[in-house]
Design a protein around this motif. Structure first.
Motif, PDB file in Angstrom:
ATOM      1  N   LEU A 337     -62.787  25.104  25.629  1.00  0.00           N
ATOM      2  CA  LEU A 337     -61.641  24.910  24.745  1.00  0.00           C
ATOM      3  C   LEU A 337     -61.244  26.207  24.066  1.00  0.00           C
ATOM      4  CD1 LEU A 337     -62.767  21.611  22.969  1.00  0.00           C
ATOM      5  CD2 LEU A 337     -61.058  21.816  24.788  1.00  0.00           C
ATOM      6  N   ARG A 338     -59.948  26.310  23.795  1.00  0.00           N
ATOM      7  CA  ARG A 338     -59.461  27.405  22.964  1.00  0.00           C
ATOM      8  C   ARG A 338     -59.712  27.044  21.504  1.00  0.00           C
ATOM      9  NH1 ARG A 338     -53.342  27.836  24.123  1.00  0.00           N
ATOM     10  NH2 ARG A 338     -53.621  25.599  23.823  1.00  0.00           N
ATOM     11  N   GLN A 339     -59.624  28.054  20.617  1.00  0.00           N
ATOM     12  CA  GLN A 339     -59.842  27.792  19.195  1.00  0.00           C
ATOM     13  C   GLN A 339     -58.874  26.736  18.672  1.00  0.00           C
ATOM     14  OE1 GLN A 339     -59.620  31.527  17.078  1.00  0.00           O
ATOM     15  NE2 GLN A 339     -61.809  31.950  17.377  1.00  0.00           N
ATOM     16  N   VAL A 340     -57.605  26.855  19.083  1.00  0.00           N
ATOM     17  CA  VAL A 340     -56.595  25.922  18.587  1.00  0.00           C
ATOM     18  C   VAL A 340     -56.884  24.495  19.062  1.00  0.00           C
ATOM     19  CG1 VAL A 340     -55.006  26.365  20.544  1.00  0.00           C
ATOM     20  CG2 VAL A 340     -54.107  25.520  18.342  1.00  0.00           C
ATOM     21  N   ASP A 341     -57.374  24.368  20.307  1.00  0.00           N
ATOM     22  CA  ASP A 341     -57.670  23.033  20.839  1.00  0.00           C
ATOM     23  C   ASP A 341     -58.886  22.413  20.145  1.00  0.00           C
ATOM     24  OD1 ASP A 341     -55.578  23.263  22.692  1.00  0.00           O
ATOM     25  OD2 ASP A 341     -56.884  24.317  24.111  1.00  0.00           O
ATOM     26  N   PHE A 342     -59.910  23.253  19.938  1.00  0.00           N
ATOM     27  CA  PHE A 342     -61.125  22.751  19.281  1.00  0.00           C
ATOM     28  C   PHE A 342     -60.828  22.353  17.830  1.00  0.00           C
ATOM     29  CE2 PHE A 342     -65.917  23.658  18.473  1.00  0.00           C
ATOM     30  CZ  PHE A 342     -66.206  22.317  18.690  1.00  0.00           C
ATOM     31  N   ALA A 343     -59.988  23.183  17.178  1.00  0.00           N
ATOM     32  CA  ALA A 343     -59.609  22.884  15.793  1.00  0.00           C
ATOM     33  C   ALA A 343     -58.875  21.553  15.725  1.00  0.00           C
ATOM     34  CB  ALA A 343     -58.729  23.999  15.237  1.00  0.00           C
ATOM     35  N   VAL A 348     -58.936  19.954  11.936  1.00  0.00           N
ATOM     36  CA  VAL A 348     -58.778  21.015  10.945  1.00  0.00           C
ATOM     37  C   VAL A 348     -57.738  22.005  11.458  1.00  0.00           C
ATOM     38  CG1 VAL A 348     -61.138  20.786  10.125  1.00  0.00           C
ATOM     39  CG2 VAL A 348     -60.650  22.412  11.961  1.00  0.00           C
ATOM     40  N   SER A 349     -57.329  22.902  10.599  1.00  0.00           N
ATOM     41  CA  SER A 349     -56.339  23.909  10.988  1.00  0.00           C
ATOM     42  C   SER A 349     -57.001  24.997  11.821  1.00  0.00           C
ATOM     43  CB  SER A 349     -55.691  24.539   9.763  1.00  0.00           C
ATOM     44  OG  SER A 349     -56.635  25.295   9.026  1.00  0.00           O
ATOM     45  N   SER A 350     -56.190  25.697  12.615  1.00  0.00           N
ATOM     46  CA  SER A 350     -56.705  26.796  13.436  1.00  0.00           C
ATOM     47  C   SER A 350     -57.284  27.887  12.558  1.00  0.00           C
ATOM     48  CB  SER A 350     -55.583  27.374  14.317  1.00  0.00           C
ATOM     49  OG  SER A 350     -55.089  26.386  15.190  1.00  0.00           O
ATOM     50  N   ALA A 351     -56.637  28.120  11.415  1.00  0.00           N
ATOM     51  CA  ALA A 351     -57.101  29.165  10.498  1.00  0.00           C
ATOM     52  C   ALA A 351     -58.495  28.834   9.966  1.00  0.00           C
ATOM     53  CB  ALA A 351     -56.120  29.314   9.340  1.00  0.00           C
ATOM     54  N   SER A 352     -58.709  27.567   9.617  1.00  0.00           N
ATOM     55  CA  SER A 352     -60.026  27.150   9.117  1.00  0.00           C
ATOM     56  C   SER A 352     -61.084  27.372  10.173  1.00  0.00           C
ATOM     57  CB  SER A 352     -60.003  25.675   8.718  1.00  0.00           C
ATOM     58  OG  SER A 352     -59.182  25.462   7.594  1.00  0.00           O
ATOM     59  N   GLU A 359     -67.440  33.521  10.401  1.00  0.00           N
ATOM     60  CA  GLU A 359     -68.396  33.313   9.306  1.00  0.00           C
ATOM     61  C   GLU A 359     -67.858  33.782   7.952  1.00  0.00           C
ATOM     62  OE1 GLU A 359     -72.453  34.339  10.057  1.00  0.00           O
ATOM     63  OE2 GLU A 359     -72.426  33.571  12.124  1.00  0.00           O
ATOM     64  N   ARG A 360     -66.554  33.640   7.786  1.00  0.00           N
ATOM     65  CA  ARG A 360     -65.976  33.897   6.463  1.00  0.00           C
ATOM     66  C   ARG A 360     -66.191  32.682   5.565  1.00  0.00           C
ATOM     67  NH1 ARG A 360     -59.977  35.827   6.589  1.00  0.00           N
ATOM     68  NH2 ARG A 360     -60.497  36.147   4.383  1.00  0.00           N
ATOM     69  N   PHE A 361     -66.177  31.508   6.165  1.00  0.00           N
ATOM     70  CA  PHE A 361     -66.437  30.256   5.441  1.00  0.00           C
ATOM     71  C   PHE A 361     -67.399  29.397   6.254  1.00  0.00           C
ATOM     72  CE2 PHE A 361     -62.039  31.321   4.095  1.00  0.00           C
ATOM     73  CZ  PHE A 361     -62.294  31.569   2.757  1.00  0.00           C
ATOM     74  N   ILE A 362     -68.179  28.597   5.543  1.00  0.00           N
ATOM     75  CA  ILE A 362     -69.114  27.675   6.201  1.00  0.00           C
ATOM     76  C   ILE A 362     -68.446  26.309   6.300  1.00  0.00           C
ATOM     77  CG2 ILE A 362     -71.353  26.515   6.008  1.00  0.00           C
ATOM     78  CD1 ILE A 362     -72.336  28.909   4.402  1.00  0.00           C
ATOM     79  N   PRO A 363     -68.517  25.661   7.449  1.00  0.00           N
ATOM     80  CA  PRO A 363     -67.942  24.306   7.547  1.00  0.00           C
ATOM     81  C   PRO A 363     -68.585  23.359   6.528  1.00  0.00           C
ATOM     82  CG  PRO A 363     -68.574  25.137   9.703  1.00  0.00           C
ATOM     83  CD  PRO A 363     -69.156  26.081   8.697  1.00  0.00           C
ATOM     84  N   MET A 364     -67.795  22.454   5.982  1.00  0.00           N
ATOM     85  CA  MET A 364     -68.334  21.430   5.098  1.00  0.00           C
ATOM     86  C   MET A 364     -69.213  20.481   5.926  1.00  0.00           C
ATOM     87  SD  MET A 364     -67.067  22.109   2.095  1.00  0.00           S
ATOM     88  CE  MET A 364     -67.140  20.607   1.131  1.00  0.00           C
ATOM     89  N   ARG A 365     -70.053  19.720   5.241  1.00  0.00           N
ATOM     90  CA  ARG A 365     -70.945  18.816   5.959  1.00  0.00           C
ATOM     91  C   ARG A 365     -70.172  17.829   6.826  1.00  0.00           C
ATOM     92  NH1 ARG A 365     -76.272  17.274   5.522  1.00  0.00           N
ATOM     93  NH2 ARG A 365     -76.571  18.423   3.589  1.00  0.00           N
TER      94      ARG A 365
END
Length: 383
Positions: A337-343, A348-352, A359-365
């Motif tokens: 998958l591409r990032q946009v497809d996986f997002a 969630v948004s592609s940016a997230s 690793e700028r942000f950690i996914p929430m639980r």
């Protein structure tokens, strides 16, 4: 002229008078030695007043005779220890102090005074006769009772003698019952039950059969419980007694829930779940029963958790260690998958998503749970 020797069954005063005269001791001298008036000693010798233990002991010591020779059935019963004997008769008969008092035509306070032997106040002769009658009706021999009160201890008496509050709590928890459920089962109210468990008041005899029946149902032997009130535990006590926090967390991890999500199912706040997991507090029985039900739905038993508190580890925390971005990237590529497809698949948004991989942000639980679900759906083991 000396008085004749009294018969074996003569009244105590008659025996005293004979022994005194036989020793050549005047009534005045004996009275003075005992701290009595001559008239008081006259009343004792002539049966106008009974010779109670206190005077029988003093006279016996002075005359060097067995003081028991100077006591009859009534005064023998009224010697120290009479309070316990009265209580045994009352309890064996299944009477409250109020009920017992009515049978004796007196008040509850008087019965209470007798039982605690306050100021050595004991029943009058006519009430003693009634007590004797009640004892006879329930198969109690007064002579045996006075000689050895323990011979008339029944199951109820043994149960309420020592740490009855802890025993009742053990039975209730072994049956996995709340205060209200247990109270209803034995026919009392929750407040009364709480008073029993903290030792403020003893359960009345009328409740004992119901308590005993529940104990038998959950496999508790009363004799062993009397010997050691902590002999029998329960799944609940084991659950909260050792690494309770890890067990609660294992239940939560089995579902991949947040603390708030588990709290909603249990009926409490996420903050309460957090306190349980950090072992700052423990769930009460109501919440435990909810946790047990939730665990069962996930195929987990309390026995399993008590044996292995970390039955389910927190894989989210393991995931959140440095390098989680590479794991996501590797997973995404395995899925093709591409990032946009996986997002989009994760909601969630592609940016997230890009921020996760870098690793700028950690996914929430909850995001991690979705990642794991999606991976499992596609046949990939995220671990």
């Amino acid at each position: 002229m000396p008085i004749p020797r009294p018969a074996e069954d003569a009244r105590p005063g008659r025996k005293l008078e004979f022994i005194r005269e036989q020793r050549g001791i005047s009534r005045e001298k004996l009275a003075k030695e005992l701290g009595l008036t001559t008239g008081a000693l006259f009343n004792l010798e002539n049966g106008f007043n009974p010779i109670h233990y206190k005077y029988a002991k003093s006279i016996g010591d002075y005359l060097d005779i067995d003081y028991r020779e100077l006591m009859d059935e009534y005064t023998t019963f009224c010697q120290p220890g009479y309070g316990r004997c009265i209580q045994i008769i009352r309890l064996q008969g299944g009477y409250t102090q109020e009920e017992f008092a009515r049978l004796l035509d007196t008040d509850r306070c008087t019965v209470a005074v007798w039982e605690c032997e306050f100021e050595e106040r004991h029943p009058e002769p006519q009430r003693f006769e009634k007590i004797k009658e009640i004892a006879g009706n329930i198969g109690i021999s007064l002579s045996k009772l006075v000689e050895n009160p323990d011979c008339y201890k029944d199951e109820y008496t043994l149960f309420v003698e020592g740490n009855y509050g802890k025993k009742i709590r053990q039975i209730r928890l072994a049956a996995t019952m709340t205060y209200q459920e247990f109270a209803i089962s034995i026919g009392c109210d929750s407040e009364t039950l709480e008073h029993w468990e903290i030792g403020w008041q003893k359960p009345l005899r009328k409740y004992f059969d119901a308590i005993k029946e529940i104990a038998i149902k959950v496999g508790i032997e009363l004799q062993k419980l009397n010997d050691n009130p902590e002999y029998f535990g329960s799944q609940y006590q084991d659950f909260i007694g050792y690494e309770c926090g890890k067990k609660v967390k294992s239940i939560r991890m089995a579902y991949g829930y947040t603390q708030d999500q588990l709290g909603q199912l249990v009926g409490c706040t996420g903050e309460a779940i957090g306190k349980w997991e950090r072992e700052l507090s423990a769930p009460d029985l109501n919440y435990f029963k909810s946790l047990e039900k939730i665990a069962h739905q996930a195929g987990i038993t309390i026995v399993q958790l008590n044996e292995n508190p970390e039955l389910y580890i927190d894989d989210y925390k393991d995931f959140c260690k440095p390098g989680y971005g590479k794991i996501l990237k590797h997973l995404r590529k395995q899925l093709g998958l591409r990032q946009v497809d996986f997002a989009e698949a994760l909601g969630v948004s592609s940016a997230s998503y890009r921020n996760w991989e870098t690793e700028r942000f950690i996914p929430m639980r909850e995001n991690y749970n979705e990642i794991k679900k999606f991976a499992i759906k596609k046949g990939v083991d995220i671990s």
